[in-house]
Design a protein around this motif. Structure first.
Motif, mmCIF file in Angstrom:
data_model
loop_
_atom_site.group_PDB
_atom_site.id
_atom_site.type_symbol
_atom_site.label_atom_id
_atom_site.label_comp_id
_atom_site.label_asym_id
_atom_site.label_seq_id
_atom_site.Cartn_x
_atom_site.Cartn_y
_atom_site.Cartn_z
ATOM 1 N N GLU A 120 0.827 -1.211 0.000
ATOM 2 C CA GLU A 120 0.000 0.000 0.000
ATOM 3 C C GLU A 120 0.858 1.255 0.000
ATOM 4 O O GLU A 120 0.555 2.224 -0.680
ATOM 5 C CB GLU A 120 -0.950 -0.005 1.202
ATOM 6 N N THR A 121 1.937 1.240 0.745
ATOM 7 C CA THR A 121 2.854 2.377 0.799
ATOM 8 C C THR A 121 3.520 2.609 -0.557
ATOM 9 O O THR A 121 3.649 3.744 -0.996
ATOM 10 C CB THR A 121 3.931 2.146 1.887
ATOM 11 N N ARG A 122 3.928 1.543 -1.207
ATOM 12 C CA ARG A 122 4.573 1.668 -2.519
ATOM 13 C C ARG A 122 3.573 2.057 -3.598
ATOM 14 O O ARG A 122 3.901 2.774 -4.527
ATOM 15 C CB ARG A 122 5.249 0.352 -2.919
ATOM 16 N N PHE A 123 2.344 1.570 -3.472
ATOM 17 C CA PHE A 123 1.326 1.811 -4.485
ATOM 18 C C PHE A 123 0.760 3.235 -4.439
ATOM 19 O O PHE A 123 0.455 3.825 -5.466
ATOM 20 C CB PHE A 123 0.177 0.802 -4.331
ATOM 21 N N ALA A 124 0.626 3.792 -3.259
ATOM 22 C CA ALA A 124 -0.046 5.079 -3.046
ATOM 23 C C ALA A 124 0.422 6.199 -3.986
ATOM 24 O O ALA A 124 -0.420 6.912 -4.547
ATOM 25 C CB ALA A 124 0.082 5.502 -1.587
ATOM 26 N N PRO A 125 1.716 6.399 -4.211
ATOM 27 C CA PRO A 125 2.135 7.506 -5.089
ATOM 28 C C PRO A 125 1.680 7.356 -6.551
ATOM 29 O O PRO A 125 1.660 8.333 -7.292
ATOM 30 C CB PRO A 125 3.662 7.471 -5.014
ATOM 31 N N TYR A 126 1.304 6.173 -6.956
ATOM 32 C CA TYR A 126 0.957 5.924 -8.349
ATOM 33 C C TYR A 126 -0.552 5.815 -8.589
ATOM 34 O O TYR A 126 -1.000 5.714 -9.719
ATOM 35 C CB TYR A 126 1.644 4.646 -8.846
ATOM 36 N N GLN A 127 -1.330 5.842 -7.523
ATOM 37 C CA GLN A 127 -2.770 5.613 -7.637
ATOM 38 C C GLN A 127 -3.452 6.624 -8.552
ATOM 39 O O GLN A 127 -4.211 6.231 -9.444
ATOM 40 C CB GLN A 127 -3.415 5.638 -6.253
ATOM 41 N N GLN A 128 -3.190 7.894 -8.374
ATOM 42 C CA GLN A 128 -3.848 8.916 -9.200
ATOM 43 C C GLN A 128 -3.415 8.818 -10.660
ATOM 44 O O GLN A 128 -4.237 8.964 -11.570
ATOM 45 C CB GLN A 128 -3.571 10.327 -8.656
ATOM 46 N N ARG A 129 -2.144 8.573 -10.895
ATOM 47 C CA ARG A 129 -1.654 8.461 -12.272
ATOM 48 C C ARG A 129 -2.238 7.227 -12.949
ATOM 49 O O ARG A 129 -2.600 7.263 -14.127
ATOM 50 C CB ARG A 129 -0.136 8.430 -12.292
ATOM 51 N N LEU A 130 -2.347 6.139 -12.206
ATOM 52 C CA LEU A 130 -2.969 4.934 -12.754
ATOM 53 C C LEU A 130 -4.437 5.183 -13.070
ATOM 54 O O LEU A 130 -4.939 4.744 -14.107
ATOM 55 C CB LEU A 130 -2.834 3.759 -11.776
ATOM 56 N N PHE A 131 -5.123 5.896 -12.188
ATOM 57 C CA PHE A 131 -6.528 6.209 -12.428
ATOM 58 C C PHE A 131 -6.662 7.076 -13.675
ATOM 59 O O PHE A 131 -7.534 6.839 -14.514
ATOM 60 C CB PHE A 131 -7.163 6.890 -11.218
ATOM 61 N N GLY A 132 -5.799 8.071 -13.827
ATOM 62 C CA GLY A 132 -5.817 8.913 -15.027
ATOM 63 C C GLY A 132 -5.581 8.100 -16.291
ATOM 64 O O GLY A 132 -6.233 8.318 -17.319
ATOM 65 N N PHE A 133 -4.664 7.171 -16.224
ATOM 66 C CA PHE A 133 -4.383 6.289 -17.356
ATOM 67 C C PHE A 133 -5.610 5.431 -17.663
ATOM 68 O O PHE A 133 -5.992 5.267 -18.821
ATOM 69 C CB PHE A 133 -3.161 5.419 -17.034
ATOM 70 N N ALA A 134 -6.253 4.934 -16.625
ATOM 71 C CA ALA A 134 -7.454 4.111 -16.812
ATOM 72 C C ALA A 134 -8.584 4.921 -17.432
ATOM 73 O O ALA A 134 -9.282 4.443 -18.336
ATOM 74 C CB ALA A 134 -7.897 3.508 -15.475
ATOM 75 N N VAL A 135 -8.767 6.158 -16.980
ATOM 76 C CA VAL A 135 -9.811 7.019 -17.555
ATOM 77 C C VAL A 135 -9.498 7.293 -19.021
ATOM 78 O O VAL A 135 -10.396 7.256 -19.881
ATOM 79 C CB VAL A 135 -9.945 8.346 -16.769
ATOM 80 N N ALA A 136 -8.231 7.526 -19.316
ATOM 81 C CA ALA A 136 -7.845 7.795 -20.707
ATOM 82 C C ALA A 136 -8.111 6.590 -21.599
ATOM 83 O O ALA A 136 -8.537 6.741 -22.743
ATOM 84 C CB ALA A 136 -6.365 8.178 -20.772
ATOM 85 N N MET A 137 -7.883 5.399 -21.091
ATOM 86 C CA MET A 137 -8.112 4.203 -21.907
ATOM 87 C C MET A 137 -9.590 3.869 -22.030
ATOM 88 O O MET A 137 -10.046 3.494 -23.104
ATOM 89 C CB MET A 137 -7.349 3.008 -21.319
ATOM 90 N N THR A 138 -10.336 3.986 -20.945
ATOM 91 C CA THR A 138 -11.732 3.542 -20.950
ATOM 92 C C THR A 138 -12.701 4.617 -21.385
ATOM 93 O O THR A 138 -13.761 4.303 -21.929
ATOM 94 C CB THR A 138 -12.162 3.064 -19.546
ATOM 95 N N GLY A 139 -12.373 5.868 -21.109
ATOM 96 C CA GLY A 139 -13.286 6.956 -21.422
ATOM 97 C C GLY A 139 -14.463 7.029 -20.462
ATOM 98 O O GLY A 139 -15.423 7.752 -20.705
ATOM 99 N N ASP A 140 -14.395 6.304 -19.363
ATOM 100 C CA ASP A 140 -15.506 6.227 -18.419
ATOM 101 C C ASP A 140 -14.936 6.097 -17.011
ATOM 102 O O ASP A 140 -14.191 5.160 -16.722
ATOM 103 C CB ASP A 140 -16.381 5.019 -18.771
ATOM 104 N N ARG A 141 -15.291 7.030 -16.131
ATOM 105 C CA ARG A 141 -14.720 7.050 -14.781
ATOM 106 C C ARG A 141 -15.109 5.809 -13.970
ATOM 107 O O ARG A 141 -14.294 5.274 -13.222
ATOM 108 C CB ARG A 141 -15.131 8.324 -14.054
#
Length: 177
Positions: A8-29
């Protein structure tokens, strides 16, 4: 328990960027949230994780990309009809400021790009990966990423051209007959 906390500690800094990448790929939040959840579950369940942070970050984005590709392939097998852009876009009130309208126009134009163009723009321009990092994630040469990003930016600029002929209007202009 210590392993979960460390992840969880290692993952936390990347969560928002991963979410942005997911939104960009899916087009749906909502779909992006599901994709992010699947990515976290897959990464947390992995027995071996990259030790250094750049490799860990790339590993997370690769997991997400592969999950998305798997979902697309599953949809194709089921012969599920793709939704139209007009179904995906909610009506936008005329009273919104022009900046908000422009943001939606960019998002709409982004959705009109090909999968390869959306993917490379999402990695480089949205998620902040270098050309080399994106090339490694996509398993293509760096030059391919450079040419794809160039063509993707040109295509996006063409869709957003002042004549507006390629993008569906997002709001009606008032005072015109």
């Amino acid at each position: 328990m210590l392993t979960r906390t460390r992840f969880e500690t290692r993952f936390a800094p990347y969560q928002q960027r991963l979410f942005g990448f997911a939104v960009a790929m899916t087009g749906d939040r909502d779909r992006a949230r599901d994709l992010l959840h699947d990515c976290v579950a897959r990464a947390a369940a992995a027995r071996v994780r990259p030790a250094d942070e750049p490799a860990f970050r790339a590993w997370l984005f690769t997991i997400m990309r592969n999950l998305w590709i798997d979902q697309l392939r599953a949809e194709e097998r089921r012969s599920r009809a793709a939704e139209t852009l007009s179904d995906a876009m909610a009506p936008i009130p005329v009273s919104l400021e022009s900046m908000v309208v422009e943001t939606f126009a960019v998002r709409q134009a982004f959705e009109l790009l090909s999968h390869d163009h959306r993917e490379v723009l999402a990695l480089v321009d949205i998620s902040g990966f270098s050309y080399q990092e994106a090339a490694d994630l996509l398993s293509v040469p760096r030059g391919t990423v450079m040419s794809r990003i160039s063509r993707a930016r040109q295509a996006l600029a063409g869709l957003l051209a002042d004549d507006g002929s390629n993008v569906v209007p997002l709001a009606r202009k008032t005072g015109q007959a």
